[in-house]
Design an enzyme around this catalytic site. Structure first.
Site, short mmCIF file in Angstrom:
data_model
loop_
_atom_site.label_atom_id
_atom_site.label_comp_id
_atom_site.label_asym_id
_atom_site.label_seq_id
_atom_site.Cartn_x
_atom_site.Cartn_y
_atom_site.Cartn_z
N CYS A 119 0.81 -1.23 0.00
CA CYS A 119 0.00 0.00 0.00
C CYS A 119 0.84 1.27 0.00
CB CYS A 119 -0.96 0.00 1.18
SG CYS A 119 -2.04 -1.43 1.19
N HIS A 252 -3.18 7.35 2.05
CA HIS A 252 -3.62 6.02 1.64
C HIS A 252 -5.02 5.79 2.21
CE1 HIS A 252 -3.97 1.84 0.92
NE2 HIS A 252 -3.72 1.45 2.15
N ASN A 282 -10.18 -0.02 0.00
CA ASN A 282 -8.72 0.05 0.01
C ASN A 282 -8.20 -0.58 -1.28
OD1 ASN A 282 -5.98 -0.30 0.43
ND2 ASN A 282 -6.20 -1.06 2.54
O1 UT7 Z 1 -3.77 -1.06 3.48
C1 UT7 Z 1 -2.82 -1.46 4.43
C2 UT7 Z 1 -3.16 -0.93 5.70
N1 UT7 Z 1 -4.32 -1.61 6.25
C3 UT7 Z 1 -4.96 -1.02 7.22
O2 UT7 Z 1 -4.65 0.11 7.52
C4 UT7 Z 1 -6.03 -1.76 7.98
C5 UT7 Z 1 -5.91 -1.39 9.43
N2 UT7 Z 1 -6.88 -2.01 10.28
C6 UT7 Z 1 -8.17 -1.66 10.28
O3 UT7 Z 1 -8.58 -0.85 9.48
C7 UT7 Z 1 -9.08 -2.24 11.32
O4 UT7 Z 1 -8.32 -2.89 12.31
C8 UT7 Z 1 -10.15 -3.20 10.75
C9 UT7 Z 1 -11.16 -2.44 9.93
C10 UT7 Z 1 -9.47 -4.26 9.88
C11 UT7 Z 1 -10.90 -3.90 11.89
O5 UT7 Z 1 -11.47 -2.93 12.74
P1 UT7 Z 1 -11.32 -3.08 14.32
O6 UT7 Z 1 -12.06 -1.97 14.92
O7 UT7 Z 1 -9.85 -3.19 14.61
O8 UT7 Z 1 -12.10 -4.42 14.60
P2 UT7 Z 1 -11.58 -5.74 15.30
O9 UT7 Z 1 -10.61 -6.45 14.44
O10 UT7 Z 1 -11.15 -5.38 16.70
O11 UT7 Z 1 -12.92 -6.60 15.41
C12 UT7 Z 1 -13.99 -6.19 16.24
C13 UT7 Z 1 -15.10 -7.19 16.14
C14 UT7 Z 1 -14.64 -8.62 16.34
O12 UT7 Z 1 -15.65 -9.31 17.06
P3 UT7 Z 1 -15.52 -9.54 18.65
O13 UT7 Z 1 -14.25 -10.32 18.81
O14 UT7 Z 1 -15.43 -8.16 19.25
O15 UT7 Z 1 -16.75 -10.27 18.98
C15 UT7 Z 1 -14.60 -9.18 14.93
O16 UT7 Z 1 -14.80 -10.57 14.89
O17 UT7 Z 1 -15.68 -7.13 14.83
C16 UT7 Z 1 -15.75 -8.46 14.28
N3 UT7 Z 1 -15.64 -8.36 12.85
C17 UT7 Z 1 -16.69 -8.21 12.01
N4 UT7 Z 1 -18.01 -8.14 12.27
C18 UT7 Z 1 -18.82 -7.97 11.20
C19 UT7 Z 1 -14.50 -8.35 12.09
N5 UT7 Z 1 -14.82 -8.20 10.79
C20 UT7 Z 1 -16.16 -8.10 10.72
C21 UT7 Z 1 -17.06 -7.93 9.65
N6 UT7 Z 1 -18.38 -7.85 9.94
N7 UT7 Z 1 -16.66 -7.80 8.36
#
Ligand code: UT7
Length: 325
Positions: A119, A252, A282
């Site tokens: 990225c 980005h 993205n």
């Molecule tokens: O391009 C390269 C750079 N990439 C990035 O910059 C990505 C950076 N990371 C992010 O943008 C975020 O970390 C994400 C968008 C990937 C995830 O967001 P988050 O706020 O960090 O969520 P999380 O991983 O802490 O997940 C929270 C909850 C989890 O459930 P529990 O464990 O709290 O019950 C996940 O299982 O959300 C759940 N979850 C979803 N729920 C519905 C994860 N993906 C999904 C989904 N739909 N698609």
């Protein structure tokens, strides 16, 4: 006299198939994968993304973006003397998508190569092209970010497959007596390989490992907000500028919350941040030039303004380019 480089035209291309969150949620539900428009919008700011039709490749998208950038710059393909394509999803293992693109543009002879920094690819490619302009190796370059990330997504993994899209963005970069590109700042730290990777390879005619994207989203998020701030300060210091000199932040497009954090740390209003993650998702190396082209074409960003471009991604890689348009 010192040589600089300057962007003289921008272009971009999105494949026609647009999937709203509702479309993707329905497709995933049919496979038993549960997600929602609300989760995707709240956690990322993404509302839609574009996916390529089968058979469409990185160089096909790059070609359309390149044609648009050439037209905007008033430059003929024959006048291009350097092609760099930033991509992690090339047409083939080799040759490079840049060589394939060169032939599709109907030209031959100039150096053409791919650059792999995931990225951060576009800021890396722009920095390399700028250095090649400064040392006289090139005078008129096509610098492109092009990706078909839909090909490397695991549609059984809801934590990643809702985040990415396909597309391409391009700039024509020309040697100039005046900047142009004011300063660049690039970094990598390979110890973070495992937090964002496609851990597969080709060997003996077979794919070894897992050839789909895997990510520890939270680890990437935390690293991203820290290094983006450091890089912004480093590139401003190199150019002898301050936050107050930035007219537009073109980051980005991974997550609206990362962009908000970067803007807050730079004391910039979100009105000064170019946001296209809502419509593009993205698109990895394509996201910055796609955002730049959309801002230029909408009339938001104007000639003479100062832009901070910032990328971060797998590697881990990160970097910035400060430029006057
Ligand atoms: O391009 C390269 C750079 N990439 C990035 O910059 C990505 C950076 N990371 C992010 O943008 C975020 O970390 C994400 C968008 C990937 C995830 O967001 P988050 O706020 O960090 O969520 P999380 O991983 O802490 O997940 C929270 C909850 C989890 O459930 P529990 O464990 O709290 O019950 C996940 O299982 O959300 C759940 N979850 C979803 N729920 C519905 C994860 N993906 C999904 C989904 N739909 N698609």
């Amino acid at each position: 006299m010192k040589r600089y480089s300057r962007i003289t035209g921008t272009g971009s291309y999105l494949p026609p198939r647009r999937l709203s969150n509702a479309d993707l949620v329905a497709e995933l539900a049919a496979k038993g994968i549960e997600t929602s428009d609300q989760w995707i919008v709240e956690r990322t700011g993404i509302r839609a993304r574009h996916f390529c039709a089968p058979g469409v490749t990185c160089s096909d998208l790059a070609l359309e973006a390149a044609k648009n950038a050439l037209q905007a710059a008033g430059v003929e393909a024959q006048d291009i003397d350097l092609i760099i394509v930033a991509t992690s999803t090339p047409d083939m293992v080799f040759p490079s998508s840049a060589c394939i693109l060169q032939h599709k543009l109907g030209i031959a002879g100039c150096p053409a190569f791919d650059l792999q920094a995931v990225c951060s690819g576009f800021v890396y490619a722009l920095s390399v092209a700028d250095a090649m302009m400064q040392n006289g190796t090139a005078s008129r370059a096509l610098v492109i970010g092009a990706e078909v990330f839909s090909r490397i997504l695991d549609f059984n993994d809801r934590t990643t497959c809702v985040l990415f899209g396909d597309g391409a963005g391009a700039v024509v970069l020309e040697a100039s007596d005046t900047p142009g590109i004011l300063a660049t700042d690039l970094h990598a730290d390979g110890k973070h390989v495992g937090i964002l990777c496609v851990p597969g390879s080709v060997s003996g005619g077979q794919v070894l490992g897992h050839p789909l994207l895997t990510m520890d989203g939270q680890a990437v998020f935390k690293l991203a907000v820290g290094v983006l701030d450091q890089s912004a300060r480093a590139v401003l210091a190199k150019a002898g500028k301050t936050e107050a000199d930035i007219d537009w932040l073109v980051p980005h497009q991974a997550n609206i919350r990362i962009m908000q954090s970067t803007a807050r740390k730079l004391k910039m209003s979100m009105d000064k941040v170019i946001v296209t993650v809502d419509e593009h998702g993205n698109t990895s190396a394509a996201s910055i030039p796609l955002a730049l082209d959309s801002a230029v074409r909408s009339g938001k960003v104007k000639k003479g303004e100062t832009l901070l471009l910032e990328g971060v991604g797998g590697g881990f890689t990160w970097g910035s380019v400060l430029l006057e348009l």
